[in-house]
Design a protein around this motif. Structure first.
Motif, PDB file in Angstrom:
ATOM      1  N   SER A   5       0.828  -1.209   0.000  1.00  0.00           N
ATOM      2  CA  SER A   5       0.000   0.000   0.000  1.00  0.00           C
ATOM      3  C   SER A   5       0.859   1.254   0.000  1.00  0.00           C
ATOM      4  N   GLU A   9       1.847   4.746  -3.042  1.00  0.00           N
ATOM      5  CA  GLU A   9       1.819   6.182  -2.763  1.00  0.00           C
ATOM      6  C   GLU A   9       3.102   6.903  -3.176  1.00  0.00           C
ATOM      7  N   ASP A 126      -3.635  -6.304   0.165  1.00  0.00           N
ATOM      8  CA  ASP A 126      -4.659  -5.329  -0.223  1.00  0.00           C
ATOM      9  C   ASP A 126      -4.176  -4.366  -1.304  1.00  0.00           C
ATOM     10  N   ALA A 127      -2.943  -4.527  -1.778  1.00  0.00           N
ATOM     11  CA  ALA A 127      -2.394  -3.716  -2.866  1.00  0.00           C
ATOM     12  C   ALA A 127      -1.932  -4.665  -3.963  1.00  0.00           C
ATOM     13  N   ALA A 146     -14.397  -2.164  -7.862  1.00  0.00           N
ATOM     14  CA  ALA A 146     -14.421  -1.398  -6.607  1.00  0.00           C
ATOM     15  C   ALA A 146     -15.652  -1.698  -5.773  1.00  0.00           C
ATOM     16  N   ARG A 153      -6.722  -1.993  -3.507  1.00  0.00           N
ATOM     17  CA  ARG A 153      -6.239  -0.909  -4.358  1.00  0.00           C
ATOM     18  C   ARG A 153      -5.244  -1.495  -5.352  1.00  0.00           C
ATOM     19  N   CYS A 155      -2.376  -1.062  -8.841  1.00  0.00           N
ATOM     20  CA  CYS A 155      -1.475  -0.388  -9.771  1.00  0.00           C
ATOM     21  C   CYS A 155      -1.721  -1.027 -11.128  1.00  0.00           C
ATOM     22  N   ASN A 173      -9.861   3.321  -6.307  1.00  0.00           N
ATOM     23  CA  ASN A 173      -9.124   2.095  -5.984  1.00  0.00           C
ATOM     24  C   ASN A 173      -7.820   1.973  -6.763  1.00  0.00           C
ATOM     25  N   VAL A 174      -7.362   3.067  -7.346  1.00  0.00           N
ATOM     26  CA  VAL A 174      -6.068   3.090  -8.037  1.00  0.00           C
ATOM     27  C   VAL A 174      -5.121   4.022  -7.299  1.00  0.00           C
ATOM     28  N   GLY A 175      -3.971   3.490  -6.902  1.00  0.00           N
ATOM     29  CA  GLY A 175      -2.984   4.316  -6.216  1.00  0.00           C
ATOM     30  C   GLY A 175      -1.972   4.921  -7.162  1.00  0.00           C
TER      31      GLY A 175
END
Length: 208
Positions: A5, A9, A126-127, A146, A153, A155, A173-175
């Motif tokens: 996660s 970021e 969760d990523a 989503a 989330r 990529c 839901n896209v980082g």
């Protein structure tokens, strides 16, 4: 950075880079950093990949270097040994997933379907990487996912361009998105790292 996660970021665009020559690794990493992007995924698609990771890890520590195209258990171990700080897989098998966990590194496992995403969520992840993004339904597919899977989330990577990236980045839901356009083959062949820096600046400015 200790989780997938947090990896999402680091930058609106995660550069996905294929290097045929390890001599390009440090200049590319420095150009990306100068353009405002402090993370790079070096794919394990060429013989130069592991040495490229070693060089970036040793000489450009301000850039978070990871290994992509992790498709076998030994890839995870080799990448960790070379100094990779995260792993990315295009898909998963039990053996690859276990090996990635064993490294202790954050990683983005690839999923293209709801079932694959649910299976990874059961393992506490969760990523995820959504791959191949465009071929798997693109932003519309992620928008639909989503609803039933609000805790995940992504990529998205695969076929994304500077023109399509903003649509993905607007999704809750896209980082970040994975992009190979920051390091064009012709720019690398010409050692035009100024062009890489310019493309990085444009990517770093994308809103999410």
């Amino acid at each position: 950075m200790t989780t997938g996660s947090e990896l999402l970021e680091l930058s609106p665009v995660l550069p996905v880079v294929v290097l045929d020559d390890a001599e390009h690794a440090v200049p590319v990493a420095r150009a990306l950093h100068a353009g405002g992007i402090g993370v790079v995924e070096l794919t394990l698609r060429t013989p130069a990949a592991l040495e490229s990771i070693r060089r970036v890890a040793a000489e450009v520590p301000e850039v978070v270097v990871g290994a992509g195209t992790v498709t076998r258990p030994e890839h995870a171990r080799q990448a960790a040994g070379a100094g990779a700080r995260f792993l990315v897989t295009p898909g998963v098998t039990d053996a690859v997933l276990d090996a990635a966990f064993d490294t202790g590194l954050p990683f983005l496992p690839g999923a293209a379907t709801v079932s694959e995403a649910m299976r990874l969520a059961e393992r506490g992840l969760d990523a995820l990487k959504f791959f191949p993004a465009e071929a798997s339904g693109g932003a519309a597919a992620l928008r639909a996912i989503a609803g039933p899977l609000p805790g995940l989330r992504f990529c998205p990577t695969g076929g994304i361009t500077p023109a399509s990236a903003p649509e993905y980045l607007r999704l809750a839901n896209v980082g970040c998105v994975g992009g190979s356009w920051l390091t064009p083959k012709d720019a690398l062949a010409a050692r035009d790292f100024g062009r890489v820096e310019t493309l990085a600046k444009e990517a770093a400015a994308l809103e999410r």
